[in-house]
Design a protein around this motif. Structure first.
Motif, short mmCIF file in Angstrom:
data_model
loop_
_atom_site.label_atom_id
_atom_site.label_comp_id
_atom_site.label_asym_id
_atom_site.label_seq_id
_atom_site.Cartn_x
_atom_site.Cartn_y
_atom_site.Cartn_z
N GLU A 110 14.36 9.02 82.87
CA GLU A 110 15.76 8.72 83.11
C GLU A 110 16.40 9.66 84.13
N VAL A 111 15.98 10.93 84.16
CA VAL A 111 16.50 11.95 85.07
C VAL A 111 17.96 11.68 85.46
N PRO A 112 18.89 11.76 84.50
CA PRO A 112 20.27 11.33 84.72
C PRO A 112 21.02 12.15 85.75
N ASP A 113 20.57 13.37 86.05
CA ASP A 113 21.28 14.21 87.00
C ASP A 113 20.70 14.11 88.41
N THR A 114 19.94 13.08 88.68
CA THR A 114 19.29 12.91 89.97
C THR A 114 19.87 11.71 90.71
N ASP A 118 17.95 9.09 96.28
CA ASP A 118 17.12 10.14 96.87
C ASP A 118 15.72 10.01 96.29
N VAL A 119 14.86 9.28 96.99
CA VAL A 119 13.53 8.96 96.47
C VAL A 119 12.71 10.22 96.23
N ARG A 120 12.81 11.18 97.14
CA ARG A 120 12.05 12.43 96.96
C ARG A 120 12.47 13.16 95.68
N ALA A 121 13.78 13.21 95.46
CA ALA A 121 14.27 13.91 94.26
C ALA A 121 13.87 13.17 92.99
N VAL A 122 13.94 11.83 93.01
CA VAL A 122 13.55 11.05 91.84
C VAL A 122 12.07 11.27 91.55
N ALA A 123 11.24 11.24 92.60
CA ALA A 123 9.80 11.43 92.41
C ALA A 123 9.52 12.80 91.82
N TYR A 124 10.17 13.84 92.34
CA TYR A 124 9.93 15.20 91.85
C TYR A 124 10.43 15.36 90.42
N ASP A 125 11.66 14.94 90.17
CA ASP A 125 12.26 15.18 88.86
C ASP A 125 11.56 14.38 87.75
N SER A 126 11.21 13.12 88.02
CA SER A 126 10.54 12.32 87.00
C SER A 126 9.12 12.83 86.76
N THR A 127 8.45 13.28 87.82
CA THR A 127 7.12 13.86 87.65
C THR A 127 7.18 15.15 86.84
N ALA A 240 20.72 18.57 92.38
CA ALA A 240 22.02 18.71 91.74
C ALA A 240 22.59 17.34 91.42
N PRO A 241 23.40 17.20 90.36
CA PRO A 241 23.93 15.89 89.99
C PRO A 241 25.02 15.42 90.94
N PRO A 242 24.77 14.36 91.73
CA PRO A 242 25.78 13.88 92.65
C PRO A 242 26.62 12.75 92.08
N HIS A 243 26.39 12.43 90.78
CA HIS A 243 27.06 11.27 90.19
C HIS A 243 27.27 11.53 88.72
N ASP A 244 27.77 10.50 88.02
CA ASP A 244 28.06 10.65 86.60
C ASP A 244 26.81 10.97 85.81
N GLU A 245 26.97 11.76 84.72
CA GLU A 245 25.83 12.16 83.91
C GLU A 245 25.13 10.98 83.25
N GLY A 246 25.85 9.92 82.98
CA GLY A 246 25.28 8.83 82.25
C GLY A 246 24.37 7.93 83.08
N HIS A 247 24.26 8.15 84.38
CA HIS A 247 23.47 7.25 85.22
C HIS A 247 22.00 7.60 85.13
N GLN A 248 21.15 6.58 85.11
CA GLN A 248 19.72 6.80 85.07
C GLN A 248 19.14 6.50 86.45
N ALA A 249 18.34 7.43 86.97
CA ALA A 249 17.70 7.20 88.26
C ALA A 249 16.69 6.07 88.17
N ILE A 250 15.96 6.00 87.06
CA ILE A 250 15.02 4.90 86.84
C ILE A 250 15.49 4.17 85.61
N PRO A 251 16.40 3.21 85.75
CA PRO A 251 17.02 2.59 84.58
C PRO A 251 16.09 1.68 83.82
N GLU A 252 16.37 1.54 82.53
CA GLU A 252 15.68 0.55 81.71
C GLU A 252 16.17 -0.82 82.11
N GLU A 253 15.23 -1.75 82.23
CA GLU A 253 15.62 -3.12 82.63
C GLU A 253 15.19 -4.11 81.58
#
Length: 253
Positions: A110-114, A118-127, A240-253
């Motif tokens: 979910e990495v909510p603070d990503t 930003d694909v690089r950040a999502v890849a790093y944080d989720s990994t 760093a979190p650029p958006h609301d805390e509740g947002h998921q970078a890789i959301p459940e669908e």
């Protein structure tokens, strides 16, 4: 045997003399016998969390079969009667632990603070989160996989643990690919499976050598980005979190 252990160590049933409502004596104000506590009372308390942590430590150290309720209670610094306030059996607490591990793996994606853009950040944080979760729960994961062989409920949980993160990653890659933001070297599902497999292998190394964590995250992230067709260095720390805390970078669908 779990059944024999439970019957031998469960608190005795209260006699008529012990029951205030049947003996004519008023119950103490604010007091309820443990047997009348509701599921809500027991569902989320510090003691319950302590029991779960203790159970994971005992299962990791002794294995599923040799572990006993007495071991778990002692690890949590409780009596066996205290254990039964929260769990009915060794089997039940193991299933609850399996659900907790499943939830840890889903949270790792979910990495909510990503920033999801930003694909690089999502890849790093989720990994990073996945490797941390896998390495931290590795002994229990092995036990869940073993017990799943003969338990349909645990088998379903194991499928979720092993497959659901991969499906979520594949959906994320597919969405960005269809939007023209990525050009992966192969299909989204294949990339997701490859990244998942690499993450598991590096997590096992981290479980043996925690000092290898940062390098493992960097290396897996670099390979992940290569498979996504993204050029340039991977980030070295969580974004760093650029958006609301509740947002998921890789959301459940």
């Amino acid at each position: 045997m779990a059944g024999r252990e439970q019957s031998a160590s469960a608190p005795r049933q209260a006699s008529e003399r012990d029951r205030p409502e049947e003996s004519g004596r008023p119950a103490a104000r604010g007091h309820r016998p443990w047997a009348t506590r509701t599921a809500r009372d027991r569902s989320d308390t510090p003691v319950r969390h302590r029991l779960l942590d203790a159970a994971e430590a005992v299962f990791a150290r002794r294995g599923y079969g040799p572990a006993t309720i007495a071991d778990i209670a002692a690890e949590a610094e409780l009596s066996r009667a205290g254990f039964y306030v929260y769990f009915a059996s060794k089997e039940e607490i193991f299933r609850v632990l399996a659900v907790r591990v499943r939830d840890a793996f889903l949270a790792a994606q979910e990495v909510p603070d990503t920033d999801p853009d930003d694909v690089r950040a999502v890849a790093y944080d989720s990994t990073a989160a996945f490797i941390e979760a896998y390495a931290g729960h590795l002994p229990l994961l092995r036990l869940i996989e073993q017990q799943a062989q003969g338990d349909p409920e645990l088998a379903e949980l194991w499928r979720e643990i092993s497959e659901r993160p991969t499906r979520r990653t594949a959906r994320y890659i597919r969405r960005l690919t269809e939007a023209g933001e990525l050009m992966p070297v192969t299909g989204p599902s294949a990339v997701a499976r490859a990244v998942g497999g690499m993450s598991v292998q590096f997590a096992r190394l981290v479980a043996e050598d925690p000092a290898a964590y940062e390098s493992a995250v960097r290396e897996v992230t670099a390979m992940y980005l290569h498979l996504l067709g993204v050029r340039g260095p991977a980030p070295r720390q969580r974004s760093a979190p650029p958006h609301d805390e509740g947002h998921q970078a890789i959301p459940e669908e």
